[in-house]
Scaffold this active site. Structure first.
Site, PDB file in Angstrom:
ATOM      1  N   TYR A   1       0.695  -1.174  -0.148  1.00  0.00           N
ATOM      2  CA  TYR A   1       0.012   0.032   0.436  1.00  0.00           C
ATOM      3  C   TYR A   1       0.520   1.487  -0.103  1.00  0.00           C
ATOM      4  CZ  TYR A   1       0.924   0.946   4.635  1.00  0.00           C
ATOM      5  OH  TYR A   1       1.560   1.056   5.962  1.00  0.00           O
ATOM      6  N   CYS A   2       0.394   2.106  -0.385  1.00  0.00           N
ATOM      7  CA  CYS A   2       0.966   3.614   0.165  1.00  0.00           C
ATOM      8  C   CYS A   2       0.043   4.760   0.248  1.00  0.00           C
ATOM      9  CB  CYS A   2       1.671   4.199  -2.054  1.00  0.00           C
ATOM     10  SG  CYS A   2      -0.352   4.290  -2.824  1.00  0.00           S
ATOM     11  N   GLY A   3      -0.160   6.169  -0.199  1.00  0.00           N
ATOM     12  CA  GLY A   3      -1.066   6.575   0.598  1.00  0.00           C
ATOM     13  C   GLY A   3      -2.581   6.799  -0.416  1.00  0.00           C
TER      14      GLY A   3
END
Length: 283
Positions: free
Chosen positions: A232-234
């Site tokens: 995941y990231c932002g």
């Protein structure tokens, strides 16, 4: 087959039938910059996909900053761009693969395997003296049939269930200061999903050049190859270059949490950790 293609290999595909180049340049925070750059020059015949307008759906209370687009509508866009079942697609950006990898992943998610990312990006192409143009393409429309591969996707429930579970590894692709919670400027809440380790996506494409299998394996060598990995990231965009990197490194079970941190913190009950967690949990 590699998920990457070099500019030399890509140049040999120019003008060939059943090959589509897809320009996915986009600058986060400057939503018009990618389309402007495309208008100023692009690889001949390349079609343009916009991160916000094409590769993302409308924002809602949950789902994150860049949720998936409506799949039927996106399949029609792909077909209108000349992408059909047998089409070979070459995706590129000028952001180290961080945007083009979102299109790469979305095509994979929709069951289209014949897609590769231009490792050197648009600047590598143009700096090497390969042709560019301002001429807009006129693609021959095809029919794109989506065959969704749910094994590539994780939702918030799957992430919740993965925390502390044996054989599961969560990877946060954001820059370290966002992961640790030291930088509180960007997100509604600071920190990371408990148990997640940090592998900043930019380490896989230093100087904008997306690295091959050997370099990517070195980045993830502490993670068992048989782990279930959720990245995941932002907002589900810059995690995708890590997903591609893991695929190059030979990891067979990698999922993208599309909603990512912006979705995670939209649920008040979800736990948050701060600081560093250097070792993948194999509880």
């Amino acid at each position: 087959m590699s998920n990457l293609i070099s500019i030399r290999e890509a140049a040999a595909l120019l003008g060939k039938p059943n090959v589509v180049f897809a320009d996915v340049r986009f600058v986060l925070g400057q939503p018009d910059e990618g389309r402007r750059a495309y208008g100023e020059g692009h690889i001949p015949g390349a079609v343009f996909f916009d991160l916000n307008a094409d590769l993302s759906g409308p924002k809602e209370q949950h789902g994150g900053g860049h949720p998936l687009p409506p799949l039927d509508a996106f399949a029609r866009k792909l077909g209108a761009a000349g992408i059909g079942e047998e089409t070979e697609v070459v995706v590129y950006d000028d952001q180290g693969g961080s945007i083009a990898a979102r299109l790469w992943w979305t095509l994979k998610y929709l069951g289209h395997e014949r897609v590769r990312l231009l490792a050197e990006g648009y600047s590598g192409w143009s700096d090497a003296g390969h042709p560019v143009t301002r001429e807009l393409p006129a693609p021959v429309a095809r029919t794109f049939v989506a065959r969704v591969n749910e094994a590539l996707l994780a939702d918030v429930g799957r992430v919740q269930a993965a925390i502390g579970r044996e054989g599961a590894v969560l990877i946060d692709a954001r820059k370290p200061a966002h992961y640790t919670g030291e930088d509180t400027s960007k997100y509604a809440k600071a920190g990371h999903i408990p148990g997640a380790i940090n592998r900043f996506w930019e380490a896989g494409s230093p100087g904008g050049f997306f690295q091959g299998a050997a370099a990517q394996k070195a980045r993830f060598e502490d993670i068992p190859v048989d782990a279930e990995i959720i990245v995941y990231c932002g907002a589900g965009v810059t995690a995708t270059p890590n997903v591609l990197a893991l695929a190059e490194a030979g990891y067979p079970n990698v999922k993208l949490y599309v909603g990512s941190w912006s979705d995670w913190v939209s649920y008040g009950e979800n736990p948050i950790a701060t600081g560093n967690e250097e070792t993948p949990r194999q509880a």
